[in-house]
Design a protein around this motif. Structure first.
Motif, PDB file in Angstrom:
ATOM      1  N   ALA A   1       0.864  -1.175   0.000  1.00  0.00           N
ATOM      2  CA  ALA A   1       0.000   0.000   0.000  1.00  0.00           C
ATOM      3  C   ALA A   1       0.900   1.223   0.000  1.00  0.00           C
ATOM      4  N   PRO A   2       1.152   1.829  -1.160  1.00  0.00           N
ATOM      5  CA  PRO A   2       2.062   2.980  -1.232  1.00  0.00           C
ATOM      6  C   PRO A   2       1.538   4.156  -0.415  1.00  0.00           C
TER       7      PRO A   2
ATOM      8  N   ASN B   1      -0.244  -2.974  -6.118  1.00  0.00           N
ATOM      9  CA  ASN B   1      -0.348  -1.699  -5.413  1.00  0.00           C
ATOM     10  C   ASN B   1      -1.808  -1.461  -5.045  1.00  0.00           C
ATOM     11  N   GLU B   2      -2.026  -1.273  -3.752  1.00  0.00           N
ATOM     12  CA  GLU B   2      -3.387  -1.082  -3.255  1.00  0.00           C
ATOM     13  C   GLU B   2      -3.473   0.277  -2.576  1.00  0.00           C
ATOM     14  N   VAL B   3      -4.134   1.225  -3.231  1.00  0.00           N
ATOM     15  CA  VAL B   3      -4.308   2.577  -2.692  1.00  0.00           C
ATOM     16  C   VAL B   3      -5.803   2.808  -2.529  1.00  0.00           C
TER      17      VAL B   3
ATOM     18  N   THR C   1       0.051   7.695   0.689  1.00  0.00           N
ATOM     19  CA  THR C   1      -0.975   8.539   0.065  1.00  0.00           C
ATOM     20  C   THR C   1      -0.428   9.943  -0.136  1.00  0.00           C
TER      21      THR C   1
ATOM     22  N   SER D   1       4.619   8.894  -6.718  1.00  0.00           N
ATOM     23  CA  SER D   1       4.781   7.791  -7.656  1.00  0.00           C
ATOM     24  C   SER D   1       6.242   7.367  -7.637  1.00  0.00           C
TER      25      SER D   1
ATOM     26  N   ASP E   1      -8.416   1.555  -5.116  1.00  0.00           N
ATOM     27  CA  ASP E   1      -7.770   1.398  -6.417  1.00  0.00           C
ATOM     28  C   ASP E   1      -6.703   0.305  -6.344  1.00  0.00           C
TER      29      ASP E   1
ATOM     30  N   PRO F   1      -0.449  12.158  -4.573  1.00  0.00           N
ATOM     31  CA  PRO F   1       0.125  10.867  -4.169  1.00  0.00           C
ATOM     32  C   PRO F   1       1.447  10.605  -4.884  1.00  0.00           C
TER      33      PRO F   1
END
Length: 963
Positions: A362-363, A390-392, A365, A374, A395, A372
């Motif tokens: 989970a990158p 990747n779970e944000v 926020t 990248s 999304d 956010p």
């Protein structure tokens, strides 16, 4: 006793197992961006650079991992925590955000320098209509995916505070990364972890980690740090993303398990294998104190994958759950250690345990001030192929990173699309059989493990192979640190270092041993291409051939003076210092000497060496000293029965030279009634201590007419070039140490430095020295020089001169081929730190000094002048630069016939205020302390020397007590 995680505050600590792996990849690949972590922040407003500088300073001060350098000492990788410094911010004017992103990707792919501690780089783009942007490039050795959260949170808090003119308020972190590394290594040695390791090896032995997918075109990469890579992204439809959480709940599985099952099924579809290994990258933060710490905690955990096409997706999830939950305990097992153990058990040498990776993350926020973040691609790949989820929020994105030398874009697209399609079908009906989701698997598994090591017949080892086998045994035998093999006699030419149980960092240690024994330097990359006894033998032979290439022929100039010669020329302009930079040798000769034959021998030798024909002039336009070596040589004088021999010798030994017009050496044969003396007085600008011995040896050879002399060598042909890039490392190592400790002066310094000196000396005592060497040499591997420096520092500390000292010492600088017989000034002045702060024991202090000496040797090509200019730019003329202390060691001089003994120069001149020389005299050690007579009385110098002898007694009798 179980290991305890606590704050230790150490500035030097072992690297973690994970850091060792990343460091070795950097070393063997010659520097690459594979483990760069470039984080791009599109700002929502204009960046206040001053506030950003303040915020970065806070973050670097708060998190030690962001200011840590890495250094190999005695085969162990250490992390060296540096003092906080604000990373420089590069500011670039931007025209469009599209151009910015492209340039950011390029800059994110530029390597970082781990040896210098450059693990963080910052670039700001300003002026784009779309807003400003920030790029943080951090090396993976200092951060993992989890770390980006606290790092950016702290940056945001500090930035907001700086805008308000305040310092951010934040609780002190309970531990730092170095504390974790010490704790983690202690855990790895516990019986529980060792049992877990042994058990896990047994579980993995029969499962292949060589996973080859449809579309693979080449064998695995030989160099982990040189994988060209690319990323492709596959968004998960929003309606599918929304139902993933529901499916997890209904199957009583975490999202990690759900994705792990889906990845297994997809890999089965494109490999045709029902059992294989996948490397899951886990957080490995198994203690609450580690939650907000920035550092590289992540570990790769090989997980067993098993797929039956008759199972439903729900059933696959249930079976995957057990293995996935097991990863929580497996993540404590260092990946490299596990890889080595499995390879040794399989007998497969150095091969990858897994080549496909899996990450669920989970990158971080966004923030009120930036979108956010990248993480930019670096154009490299860490595995043959890695699946990143990747779970944000709601999304979900699947990213496939792949080695472009192994897989095509089409192969990657098939894999990514299959994974998304499988998940889409699974959320609709998790009870359908997998074969209905996947269709027929691609039966593509093939043997692509690359070229095998060359097989050599089991013949007796050659002489060269025998040397290599002895190096293997030095680190792998019962007498070394690992009892894997017996002796060199048990090894064949085909013996593989990694099959025998060696690991990558141990290989680096072995190559360091090769350099110590044979004087050749081998890169790990060369050895790893063929890590066998025969391969190492071939690499050693090639390195020796390069080393023994004859030096180039050098003309007589003019040529620029070396850094040391520039300094000596300048010091020669200062009348009060000129005598201290002469290097007189006075020797007595045997009865019945043929004085005329001696004169001819001296003239012959003085005329042979280019350095002794040098003339030095200042090029005022370049503001640099140059020299030529085509001047007429010096001619020996003969003085018959001088009225006052002592006064005559004093004049010979202390009269300066005109370096522009005279040969920088004089020789005088003094004929007395009962004996003959030779005074040989060169300027230090053209000779060092080694040169003086060369000259005496050659004079004796010519006089005796019993041997040939080596061809004369121009010093420029063998001089080691200085390296200004090493200055930063030296300065960082010395920073914070007092430059002018309160020495026990009997009189204050004058306006100009005095160099007149006298000496006192004392013996340690044979029995005391034997016990001292058992600890210092036998147990800790310390040299006589390190012992002397330690005793000097301890004696000064006991006398109230502080607890942290810098000692100047000479470095021979004779590493080049042909330098052994050269006459010249090759010595560079190095600086050793003797730090007694923190109440170390004698063992700990010796280890500190030993390690600092090795660091000084590593940076020996750094010009001393540049170090002085950085650390001590405003010194006065009443004292030496940087430090008033000097230490060296020597063996008892070995005089060739017809010379019988050395005579001490009288008067004596020294360059520092206190100069300690440790002289090995048979089974005893003499400490000779020279002191500036303008500053010290003899009783003061004697008291200091007695304190050194007393310190030697304490060290030998009570090595675990404090100095």
């Amino acid at each position: 006793m179980s290991a305890e995680l606590r704050r230790r505050g150490e500035r030097v600590a072992p690297a973690s197992a994970g850091q060792e792996r990343l460091w070795l990849i950097e070393e063997t690949s010659g520097g690459s961006a594979t483990y760069n972590v470039p984080v791009f922040l599109a700002w929502r407003e204009r960046i206040d650079v001053a506030a950003l500088e303040s915020a970065l300073a806070f973050v670097v001060e708060r998190h030690e991992a962001l200011r840590t350098a890495y250094e190999l000492r005695d085969g162990q990788l250490l992390q060296i925590v540096r003092d906080p410094q604000t990373p420089p911010i590069e500011i670039i004017d931007a025209e469009s955000m599209a151009g910015v992103r492209e340039e950011a990707a390029r800059r994110g792919s530029e390597p970082l320098d781990l040896a210098k501690g450059t693990v963080l780089r910052c670039v700001v783009w300003r002026g784009s209509p779309d807003g400003d942007a920030l790029l943080l490039v951090v090396h993976h050795i200092a951060v993992d995916g989890w770390s980006l959260g606290p790092l950016l949170d702290d940056l945001a808090v500090a930035y907001d505070a700086a805008l308000g003119g305040k310092r951010p308020s934040a609780d002190e972190l309970p531990v730092q990364y170095a504390d974790f590394a010490v704790w983690d290594r202690a855990l790895a040695r516990t019986p529980d972890i060792q049992r877990a390791l042994h058990k896990r090896v047994g579980q993995l032995l029969d499962v292949s980690g060589e996973l080859v997918l449809d579309g693979c075109t080449r064998s695995p990469a030989a160099d982990e740090g040189r994988r060209p890579g690319r990323q492709r992204h596959f968004p998960v439809p929003p309606e599918v993303s929304a139902r993933v959480g529901q499916l997890s709940l209904s199957l009583r599985a975490t999202p990690f398990v759900l994705w792990f099952a889906a990845v297994q099924a997809t890999l089965y579809r494109w490999s045709g294998l029902r059992e294989f290994l996948v490397g899951a990258v886990t957080a490995n933060r198994n203690h609450p104190m580690l939650e907000r710490v920035v550092g590289f905690f992540a570990n790769t955990v090989p997980l067993r994958c098993a797929v039956d096409p008759g199972w439903s997706f729900a059933e696959l999830c249930r079976k995957a759950r057990t293995e996935a939950f097991g990863s929580l305990s497996h993540q404590k097992l260092p990946f490299d250690q596990l890889t080595t153990a499995v390879n040794a058990a399989r007998g497969t040498g150095r091969s990858a345990l897994v080549n496909v990776g899996f990450v669920h993350q989970a990158p971080p926020t966004g923030h009120a001030r930036w979108a956010p973040p990248s993480e930019l691609a670096t154009g490299t790949a860490k595995f043959d192929l890695m699946v990143i989820i990747n779970e944000v929020g709601d999304d979900l994105t699947v990213t496939i990173e792949y080695d472009t030398d192994r897989y095509s874009d089409d192969a990657c697209d098939r894999l990514g699309n299959t994974l998304v399609e499988l998940l889409t079908a699974a959320v609709g009906d998790p009870d359908r059989p997998l074969k209905e989701f996947l269709g027929e698997p691609a039966a593509v598994q093939r043997a692509t493990s690359g070229p095998a090591p060359r097989k050599r017949e089991s013949a007796p080892l050659t002489k060269e192979q025998r040397r290599a086998a002895e190096l293997f045994a030095a680190v792998l035998s019962d007498g070394g640190r690992y009892g894997v093999v017996g002796t060199a006699d048990e090894l064949t030419a085909d013996a593989d270092f990694f099959v025998l149980g060696g690991h990558s960092l141990l290989a680096v240690s072995m190559l360091a041993e090769a350099e110590r024994r044979y004087g050749v330097e081998l890169s790990p990359r060369v050895f790893l291409t063929d890590p066998t006894v025969a391969g190492l033998a071939e690499a050693l032979a090639a390195a020796e051939a390069r080393r023994d290439t004859p030096a180039a022929v050098i003309d007589d100039g003019p040529r620029p003076a070396t850094s040391a010669q520039q300094r000596f020329w300048l010091l020669d302009r200062m009348p009060w210092l000129r005598p201290a930079y002469l290097s007189p040798t006075v020797v007595e000769l045997a009865d019945g000497i043929d004085r005329e034959a001696l004169r001819r021998a001296v003239d012959t030798v003085l005329a042979r060496h280019p350095a002794l024909r040098s003339r030095f002039t200042l090029d005022r336009k370049e503001r640099r000293v140059h020299y030529r070596t085509d001047g007429p040589p010096a001619v020996t004088t003969v003085t018959e029965s001088p009225a006052d021999p002592r006064e005559h010798l004093a004049e010979i030994c202390a009269t300066p030279f005109d370096l522009a017009k005279e040969a920088p050496v004089r020789a005088d044969i003094v004929c007395l009634d009962d004996r003959t003396l030779l005074a040989l007085v060169p300027h230090h600008i053209v000779v060092d201590g080694w040169s003086a011995q060369v000259l005496l040896d050659q004079i004796a050879t010519v006089y005796r007419q019993d041997g040939d002399l080596a061809e004369p060598v121009h010093p420029a042909a063998v001089a080691e070039p200085v390296d200004a890039h090493r200055v930063e490392a030296v300065v960082e190592r010395l920073r914070g140490a007092p430059l002018d400790p309160p020495l026990p002066h009997d009189r204050p310094r004058g306006e100009l430095q005095s160099t007149r000196a006298a000496t006192v000396s004392a013996l340690i005592g044979e029995e005391r020295l034997r016990r001292l060497r058992q600890v210092a040499v036998g147990e800790l591997g310390c040299s006589t020089f390190v012992i002397a420096a330690t005793l000097m520092g301890a004696a000064l500390a006991r006398g109230g001169s502080g607890r942290d000292f810098l000692l100047a010492f000479p470095w021979s600088g004779r590493d080049s081929t042909g330098a052994a017989d050269a006459v010249g000034m090759f010595v560079n002045t190095l600086v050793l730190r003797v730090d007694l702060t923190g109440e170390p024991t004698w063992r700990e202090l010796l280890t500190r000094v030993r390690d600092d000496a090795k660091a000084a040797y590593r940076d020996a090509t750094a010009p001393y002048d540049a170090v002085v200019e950085t650390l001590h730019p405003t010194r006065d003329l009443g004292r030496p630069p940087l430090t008033p202390l000097y230490v060296t060691s020597a063996k008892e001089p070995d005089l060739p016939a017809p010379f019988t003994r050395h005579l001490a120069p009288d008067p004596l001149f020294i360059k520092y205020e206190l100069e300690l020389t440790a002289i090995e005299r048979g089974d005893d050690l003499e400490l000779e302390l020279a002191y500036a007579t303008a500053l010290f009385d003899e009783r003061t110098a004697r008291a200091l020397l007695d304190a050194m002898v007393a310190a030697a007694a304490d060290l030998s009798d009570h090595p675990d007590s404090q100095p």
